[in-house]
Design a protein around this motif. Structure first.
Motif, mmCIF file in Angstrom:
data_model
loop_
_atom_site.group_PDB
_atom_site.id
_atom_site.type_symbol
_atom_site.label_atom_id
_atom_site.label_comp_id
_atom_site.label_asym_id
_atom_site.label_seq_id
_atom_site.Cartn_x
_atom_site.Cartn_y
_atom_site.Cartn_z
ATOM 1 N N GLY A 171 0.804 -1.217 0.000
ATOM 2 C CA GLY A 171 0.000 0.000 0.000
ATOM 3 C C GLY A 171 0.837 1.266 0.000
ATOM 4 N N ILE A 172 1.902 1.250 -0.784
ATOM 5 C CA ILE A 172 2.767 2.427 -0.862
ATOM 6 C C ILE A 172 2.732 3.005 -2.269
ATOM 7 N N LYS A 173 3.312 4.207 -2.405
ATOM 8 C CA LYS A 173 3.434 4.804 -3.736
ATOM 9 C C LYS A 173 4.690 4.259 -4.416
ATOM 10 N N PRO A 174 4.605 3.962 -5.691
ATOM 11 C CA PRO A 174 5.769 3.409 -6.410
ATOM 12 C C PRO A 174 7.013 4.290 -6.277
ATOM 13 N N GLY A 175 6.805 5.608 -6.214
ATOM 14 C CA GLY A 175 7.938 6.534 -6.115
ATOM 15 C C GLY A 175 8.694 6.443 -4.802
ATOM 16 N N GLN A 176 8.142 5.716 -3.818
ATOM 17 C CA GLN A 176 8.877 5.509 -2.565
ATOM 18 C C GLN A 176 10.009 4.499 -2.735
ATOM 19 N N ILE A 177 9.902 3.697 -3.784
ATOM 20 C CA ILE A 177 10.889 2.635 -3.990
ATOM 21 C C ILE A 177 11.862 3.017 -5.099
ATOM 22 N N GLU A 178 13.145 2.840 -4.768
ATOM 23 C CA GLU A 178 14.197 3.066 -5.760
ATOM 24 C C GLU A 178 14.845 1.714 -6.031
ATOM 25 N N ILE A 179 15.050 1.402 -7.291
ATOM 26 C CA ILE A 179 15.653 0.122 -7.638
ATOM 27 C C ILE A 179 17.070 0.349 -8.148
ATOM 28 N N GLU A 180 18.033 -0.271 -7.439
ATOM 29 C CA GLU A 180 19.435 -0.097 -7.817
ATOM 30 C C GLU A 180 19.896 -1.275 -8.655
ATOM 31 N N ILE A 181 20.367 -0.964 -9.846
ATOM 32 C CA ILE A 181 20.936 -2.010 -10.700
ATOM 33 C C ILE A 181 22.384 -1.641 -11.002
ATOM 34 N N THR A 182 23.163 -2.611 -11.416
ATOM 35 C CA THR A 182 24.547 -2.318 -11.781
ATOM 36 C C THR A 182 24.718 -2.447 -13.290
ATOM 37 N N GLU A 183 25.813 -1.869 -13.755
ATOM 38 C CA GLU A 183 26.071 -1.863 -15.191
ATOM 39 C C GLU A 183 26.206 -3.271 -15.761
ATOM 40 N N SER A 184 26.586 -4.226 -14.912
ATOM 41 C CA SER A 184 26.795 -5.595 -15.407
ATOM 42 C C SER A 184 25.525 -6.196 -16.004
ATOM 43 N N VAL A 185 24.378 -5.620 -15.689
ATOM 44 C CA VAL A 185 23.119 -6.136 -16.217
ATOM 45 C C VAL A 185 23.056 -5.985 -17.741
ATOM 46 N N PHE A 186 23.843 -5.053 -18.255
ATOM 47 C CA PHE A 186 23.768 -4.807 -19.701
ATOM 48 C C PHE A 186 24.725 -5.677 -20.507
ATOM 49 N N ILE A 187 25.574 -6.404 -19.814
ATOM 50 C CA ILE A 187 26.544 -7.235 -20.541
ATOM 51 C C ILE A 187 25.845 -8.394 -21.239
ATOM 52 N N GLU A 188 24.988 -9.068 -20.509
ATOM 53 C CA GLU A 188 24.408 -10.286 -21.049
ATOM 54 C C GLU A 188 23.161 -10.058 -21.894
ATOM 55 N N SER A 189 22.179 -9.411 -21.298
ATOM 56 C CA SER A 189 20.920 -9.308 -22.021
ATOM 57 C C SER A 189 20.440 -7.862 -22.077
ATOM 58 N N VAL A 190 21.117 -7.077 -22.850
ATOM 59 C CA VAL A 190 20.821 -5.654 -22.947
ATOM 60 C C VAL A 190 19.346 -5.391 -23.222
ATOM 61 N N ASN A 191 18.820 -6.063 -24.245
ATOM 62 C CA ASN A 191 17.460 -5.744 -24.675
ATOM 63 C C ASN A 191 16.433 -6.049 -23.604
ATOM 64 N N ASP A 192 16.551 -7.242 -23.009
ATOM 65 C CA ASP A 192 15.610 -7.611 -21.958
ATOM 66 C C ASP A 192 15.731 -6.666 -20.770
ATOM 67 N N ALA A 193 16.978 -6.355 -20.399
ATOM 68 C CA ALA A 193 17.207 -5.470 -19.254
ATOM 69 C C ALA A 193 16.592 -4.092 -19.505
ATOM 70 N N VAL A 194 16.833 -3.525 -20.671
ATOM 71 C CA VAL A 194 16.304 -2.199 -20.979
ATOM 72 C C VAL A 194 14.776 -2.216 -21.012
ATOM 73 N N LEU A 195 14.230 -3.291 -21.574
ATOM 74 C CA LEU A 195 12.759 -3.426 -21.611
ATOM 75 C C LEU A 195 12.181 -3.433 -20.195
ATOM 76 N N LYS A 196 12.793 -4.256 -19.315
ATOM 77 C CA LYS A 196 12.315 -4.355 -17.936
ATOM 78 C C LYS A 196 12.424 -3.003 -17.229
ATOM 79 N N LEU A 197 13.527 -2.306 -17.473
ATOM 80 C CA LEU A 197 13.714 -1.006 -16.828
ATOM 81 C C LEU A 197 12.652 -0.011 -17.283
ATOM 82 N N CYS A 198 12.332 -0.058 -18.579
ATOM 83 C CA CYS A 198 11.292 0.841 -19.090
ATOM 84 C C CYS A 198 9.946 0.517 -18.443
ATOM 85 N N GLN A 199 9.645 -0.766 -18.283
ATOM 86 C CA GLN A 199 8.382 -1.156 -17.648
ATOM 87 C C GLN A 199 8.353 -0.720 -16.185
ATOM 88 N N LEU A 200 9.504 -0.833 -15.519
ATOM 89 C CA LEU A 200 9.566 -0.411 -14.118
ATOM 90 C C LEU A 200 9.357 1.091 -13.991
#
Ligand code: C2E
Ligand code: CA
Ligand code: CA
Ligand code: CA
Length: 276
Positions: free
Chosen positions: A140-169
């Motif tokens: 029961g919180i506002k989405p803006g209360q949550i910050e999601i920290e990712i590291t650059e290594s996420v883009f090494i393997e699956s750039v497209n999937d990672a970017v898609l997920k980030l856009c959805q988030l």
């Protein structure tokens, strides 16, 4: 074990066996640890550079194992990533962090965000975005209360999937933050194409700004360019007054580090927020 040449195999075998054994024991420990409730979160405050305002917390995972004692995250998270156990563990982290964020909003402190570390494997796991959405709704919180920290290594393997997920988030409304910036592969120009709003400069850079004039300029350039791109800049691992002074001169937005506070228990974090 495979013979790696007649003279070598006797030497390798015991080492490999021992390593896999240790990993298996620890992996089982992690699985049981999750069932037995051996995990907890600590919350490290982030302040505005002036030190006057508490702007948020970073949730940091702790494992106090009945079998192995206290295990620091740097020892068990890589293994949890390898084995995929980071997915259920990470779900638990997210649920806990959202519950903590709810406590903050119940206190009228919903502008104090809660940052959660998400490993690459977790981000690209099935239904990750849905899980984030339902954790937020359940708490029961506002989405803006949550910050999601990712590291650059996420883009090494699956750039497209990672970017898609980030856009959805981002569409959900959570804040996205690029952690450990400077240790990986992305450049500031590349950053422009990512739906990220916050940049965390890695401690290894912050450590050196006092003694190394060149590093100081690199950090200054990251802050300036980051601001040009409209990003919020966080310095992590700030330990000294000297570092703090330099960083606030460069208009770094947020400071996280022992100079202000170590990671706190949930109750201590609530108390701190209460007093702000
Ligand atoms: P990180 O995301 O870079 O987190 C910052 C680390 O720096 C934390 O270590 C924090 O306690 C430490 N730190 C903060 N300020 C200072 C300072 O002034 N001086 C020093 N010496 N250290 C400082 P911690 O809690 O041991 O976590 C280590 C790493 O484990 C984290 O690095 C993160 O990559 C990972 N981690 C922690 N919790 C989680 C989690 O829930 N999920 C995932 N996937 N990873 C996590
Ligand atoms: Ca982090
Ligand atoms: Ca970091
Ligand atoms: Ca770091």
């Amino acid at each position: 074990a495979k013979k790696a040449g007649k003279n070598c195999w006797r030497f390798y075998e015991p080492v490999l066996l021992q390593e896999t054994n240790e990993k298996m024991v620890l992996t089982n420990g992690l699985r049981r640890g999750l069932e037995r409730g051996e995990f907890s979160l600590q919350y490290q405050p982030q302040f505005a550079s002036s030190g006057e305002y508490l702007v948020g917390f970073e949730a940091l995972l702790r494992w106090n194992s009945a079998d192995h004692g206290f295990m620091p995250p740097n020892r068990f998270i890589p293994l949890a990533e390898q084995t995929g156990l980071i997915v259920p563990i990470g779900e638990w982290v997210l649920t806990e962090a959202c519950r903590f964020a709810r406590r903050l909003s119940d206190m009228g402190k919903e502008d104090i965000h809660v940052a959660v570390n998400i490993s690459p494997r977790q981000l690209v796991s099935e239904n990750f975005v849905d899980k984030v959405r339902s954790c937020i709704e359940y708490a029961g919180i506002k989405p803006g209360q949550i910050e999601i920290e990712i590291t650059e290594s996420v883009f090494i393997e699956s750039v497209n999937d990672a970017v898609l997920k980030l856009c959805q988030l981002r569409e959900i409304g959570v804040i996205l933050s690029l952690d450990d910036f400077g240790t990986g592969y992305s450049s500031l120009t590349y950053l422009r194409s990512l739906p990220v709003g916050v940049l965390k400069i890695d401690k290894s850079f912050i450590d050196e700004i006092i003694n190394d004039q060149a590093q100081l300029h690199v950090v200054g350039a990251i802050i300036n360019l980051g601001h040009t791109l409209g990003l919020t800049i966080v310095a992590e691992g700030v330990e000294t007054e000297k570092q703090l002074k330099i960083l606030s001169e460069y208009r770094c937005d947020r400071i996280q580090g022992y100079i202000f506070s170590k990671p706190l228990t949930e109750e201590a974090a609530i108390e701190l927020a209460q007093g702000m």
